[in-house]
Scaffold this active site. Structure first.
Site: not given
Length: 344
Positions: A235-236
């Site tokens: 994820g970011h």
């Protein structure tokens, strides 16, 4: 290749073996035939080593003697991995640009590189020496890639991402796809621009169909030597430490920090904004919802200490029997209570 030459190349010690035996390849211990070598790293295969048809077995320095020839090594699994390289030769790719490739005039590609069919390299991209980009690889504008880059078919590196030296992307990997970021505005979701790049340091390998999202702000970083298996989601804004393994179907929610030398086994899920310390092992299908101290081994969902989890799992299968016994005791106590009242 003679067995003695193999032993020398692998820095292994011959034991009970004829060094003049000709070896033609490597195989698993149950499939190996005469003329092949195999290995034993897992103790459960020790008995099979006595019956294998292989001409020699790579074993540990303290492995019990067997009638088959042995190559003794401190790390049999690593030695076997290197033995494969003595026999398997990967395809070589000549330097040059395929006529169907599209390379922007402002892009710079280093010497000795192979640019395959239908590759697209956009404006202001810089790629180092001796790169191999196989068909349909796409490098978005402004990306920076080091030396020795190898990208299999359909890998994508998005805009402004940075890759170090000797990065390997397997088929379908996407580096720098948009992070999953949305802000609620009344009854709908507004997309948050994902402006921060994804950075892969030296010697990172990402296997097929994995995605490493770019960050809304800041960066997403995979540190040197980390290895990411198939179908992994990072994820970011997450950070993955040096020499960490993310096994198949691991999912890291946004802003997860994973330390050095961590192993996240298959299908592990990590909630966002968690910090996993150095040297942690999280076993398969576990889910973590908080920070994990360095050196821990955890299991379950929610994950907790592995040894306690083993005891809990052992009890879990006995719950129906325990519940039955508890109901019987409860009924007995209730019956005894009524008897006491009547006697009173």
């Amino acid at each position: 290749m003679k067995l003695s030459d193999i032993a020398s190349a692998l820095d292994a010690t011959l034991d009970n073996a004829d060094g003049n035996i000709e070896i033609t390849g490597v195989a698993g211990i149950e499939e190996a035939a005469a003329g092949q070598i195999t290995f034993v790293a897992n103790p459960k295969y020790a008995a099979i080593a006595k019956t294998t048809a292989a001409s020699a077995v790579i074993v540990s320095d303290d492995f019990p003697a067997i009638s088959t020839g042995m190559l003794r090594s401190k790390n049999p699994y690593l030695t076997f991995a290197r033995a494969i390289n003595l026999f398997y030769k990967a395809p070589a790719y000549e330097a040059g640009v395929h006529p169907t490739a599209v390379v922007a005039p402002t892009a710079k590609v280093g010497k000795g590189s192979h640019i395959g069919a239908y590759v697209v390299i956009e404006d202001d991209v810089v790629i180092g020496d001796n790169a191999v980009l196989l068909p349909h690889v796409v490098i978005y504008r402004g990306a920076r890639v080091g030396n020795g880059f190898f990208a299999h078919a359909h890998a994508v590196v998005r805009e402004f991402c940075a890759l170090g030296d000797n990065v390997l992307l397997q088929n379908g990997v996407i580096v720098g796809c948009d992070g999953f970021g949305f802000a609620r505005d009344g009854d709908h979701w507004e997309k948050i621009t994902q402006s921060g790049p994804t950075i892969l340091e030296d010697n990172v390998e990402v296997q097929a169909n994995s995605c490493i999202d770019r960050a809304s702000v800041g960066e997403t970083r995979i540190s040197q030597g980390a290895k990411i298996d198939n179908l992994v989601q990072v994820g970011h804004g997450s950070m993955v430490g040096e020499n960490t393994l993310l096994c198949s179907q691991v999912g890291l929610a946004g802003s997860t920090i994973v330390g050095k030398n961590v192993i996240l086994a298959g299908q592990v899920g990590v909630a966002g904004h968690c910090n996993i310390g150095d040297g942690v092992i999280v076993t398969a299908q576990s889910g973590t919802h908080g920070d994990i101290p360095p050196g821990s081994m955890v299991s379950g969902s929610p994950a907790f200490d592995h040894k306690q989890w083993l005891r809990a799992v052992g009890i879990f299968s006995k719950l129906p029997e325990l519940a039955k016994s508890l109901r019987a005791l409860t009924a007995k106590d209730a019956a005894g209570g009524k008897t006491s009242k009547r006697e009173a």
